[in-house]
Write a protein that holds these residues in place. Sequence first.
Motif, PDB file in Angstrom:
ATOM      1  N   PHE A  25      87.054  25.223  88.748  1.00  0.00           N
ATOM      2  CA  PHE A  25      86.920  25.499  87.319  1.00  0.00           C
ATOM      3  C   PHE A  25      86.367  26.913  87.146  1.00  0.00           C
ATOM      4  O   PHE A  25      85.342  27.258  87.741  1.00  0.00           O
ATOM      5  N   LYS A  26      87.044  27.700  86.336  1.00  0.00           N
ATOM      6  CA  LYS A  26      86.705  29.118  86.217  1.00  0.00           C
ATOM      7  C   LYS A  26      85.343  29.340  85.569  1.00  0.00           C
ATOM      8  O   LYS A  26      84.676  30.347  85.826  1.00  0.00           O
ATOM      9  N   ASN A  27      84.937  28.417  84.722  1.00  0.00           N
ATOM     10  CA  ASN A  27      83.684  28.586  83.979  1.00  0.00           C
ATOM     11  C   ASN A  27      82.922  27.257  83.984  1.00  0.00           C
ATOM     12  O   ASN A  27      82.697  26.656  82.938  1.00  0.00           O
ATOM     13  N   PHE A  57      81.062  24.639  78.407  1.00  0.00           N
ATOM     14  CA  PHE A  57      82.077  23.746  77.840  1.00  0.00           C
ATOM     15  C   PHE A  57      83.285  24.585  77.451  1.00  0.00           C
ATOM     16  O   PHE A  57      83.200  25.458  76.582  1.00  0.00           O
ATOM     17  N   ASP A  58      84.419  24.330  78.106  1.00  0.00           N
ATOM     18  CA  ASP A  58      85.597  25.177  77.932  1.00  0.00           C
ATOM     19  C   ASP A  58      86.866  24.346  78.077  1.00  0.00           C
ATOM     20  O   ASP A  58      87.311  24.062  79.192  1.00  0.00           O
ATOM     21  N   PRO A  59      87.493  23.933  76.962  1.00  0.00           N
ATOM     22  CA  PRO A  59      88.710  23.108  77.032  1.00  0.00           C
ATOM     23  C   PRO A  59      89.859  23.763  77.783  1.00  0.00           C
ATOM     24  O   PRO A  59      90.765  23.059  78.256  1.00  0.00           O
ATOM     25  N   THR A  60      89.854  25.098  77.926  1.00  0.00           N
ATOM     26  CA  THR A  60      90.954  25.747  78.638  1.00  0.00           C
ATOM     27  C   THR A  60      90.957  25.403  80.125  1.00  0.00           C
ATOM     28  O   THR A  60      91.905  25.741  80.836  1.00  0.00           O
ATOM     29  N   HIS A  61      89.909  24.749  80.611  1.00  0.00           N
ATOM     30  CA  HIS A  61      89.934  24.249  81.988  1.00  0.00           C
ATOM     31  C   HIS A  61      91.098  23.293  82.207  1.00  0.00           C
ATOM     32  O   HIS A  61      91.525  23.077  83.351  1.00  0.00           O
ATOM     33  N   PHE A  62      91.600  22.693  81.119  1.00  0.00           N
ATOM     34  CA  PHE A  62      92.672  21.715  81.222  1.00  0.00           C
ATOM     35  C   PHE A  62      93.902  22.135  80.420  1.00  0.00           C
ATOM     36  O   PHE A  62      94.686  21.297  79.976  1.00  0.00           O
ATOM     37  N   LEU A  63      94.079  23.440  80.237  1.00  0.00           N
ATOM     38  CA  LEU A  63      95.252  23.975  79.544  1.00  0.00           C
ATOM     39  C   LEU A  63      95.858  25.097  80.378  1.00  0.00           C
ATOM     40  O   LEU A  63      95.133  25.886  80.995  1.00  0.00           O
TER      41      LEU A  63
END
Length: 474
Positions: A385-387, A391-397
């Motif tokens: 995970f980059k961050n 909390f970062d929804p782009t982890h799954f986009l």
Amino acid sequence: MDFSGALNIVLVLVASCLLFLLACRKKKFKNLPPGPTPLPFIGNMHQVDLSGTYGPMYTFHLGSRPCVVLSGYKVLKEALIDKAEEFSGRGDFPAVQMWSNGNGEPCRWRSLRRFAISTLKNFGMGKRSLEERIKEEAQFLMAEFRKTQGKPFDPTFFLSCAGSNIICTLVFGDRFEYTDKKFLTLLDLINSNWKLMSSTWGQLLFTFPKIMRHVPGPHRLIYKNYLKLAEFVRERIEMNRETLDSNHMRDFIDCFLIKLQQVPPIYLRTMSKTTVNLFFAGTETVSSTLRYGLRILLRHPEVEEKLHEEIDRVIGPNRSPCMEDRSRMPYTDAVLHEIQRYADIVPMGVPHTVTRDIEFRGYTLPKDLNIIPLLCTSQFDPTQFKNPNSFDPTHFLDENGRFRKNDALMAFSAGKRVCLGESLAIMELFIFLTSILQSFNLKPLMDPKDIDITPESSGLGNIPRPYQFCLLPR
């Protein structure tokens, strides 16, 4: 021979036996991964984060018990998935074993797990599907939320009621009103045990089970609460037994009663334990995830705004959300996965054991060795995970905004010991959260930047901090 001479002989024999046992123990554990030298009695409980020193696999002592800790996505995948059978044994879980008198034979718990999985799947495909039941409960939940009339309230009670009622439908065949006294007692017992098992007292019980069983303190309530939960279940079992019809299966208990007619009587003693464990796992984890998720959204209003946009575009204001919508709502799906990752409700997962002597990553792991899978280290693994600490929804986009699965998310564990209620929990989380955001805007009672989204306490579970907020009708 005089008394002193006899005593000396006894002491020599005892010392010899102890030295022999220590030698056998040392031989058995001679090639474990490296780890810190344990202190007498307390082991390594004064040391928590050891992966930075010893790597992703190290030996950790819970009191006098050696355990091997697995840390990070790569080693967890190798153990729980690639060598699933070898790492599938049931580990020490004192808070539960105090009540259930141990793990039980491996063949028994494995057959019970298979039975539970098949039964729960069957009840999800009945005349009134489980999805429809969750959608119905979501409307009961919305009705309770509307009664708050936009005033500040704590959502804990309502979310627990909704989540527990889904389990009640499966186990008992019907739901309870949110004002039912027995139901409220059941929820209070479950919530109390969840907090106790995640407290310092619960961690001490996990570390020193034989000693803590005789030490006064709040942890002793865990055992008493389990007995009360078992009594509640026993009453329901008797109600079902009196009206049992093998041609009409109403719920999980009916199926279990029929199963008892086909297997040895010893299964009767496990029935209430299995049912109580279903309740405990199915009620608190889902409600805690939703409670944590709403608090995270209060902290991130920009995420809530995007969720509203997607819900309005795909579902609209008038019909109830359904699971078919999920495939057309990549942002909502990503947010739900990120809530599970960041909230990390069960950071350690349940303890495992090695089912046979094996060589793993150059070390010798003997049969029955306790294994602690630190699931949280997979979900916060910077290589996956980059961050990870935000909390970062782009982890799954992906780069095109499409949902992207990430196997490093192990919120339900992995391999043969994966949570049997995973599909049910995912369904509840999606339908409950989208129903709430379809109907309401979330209003915090403070500046979003001041909202603390770290857990109140961590142990068996990460307990979200208590909070109040307002729900404003859309």
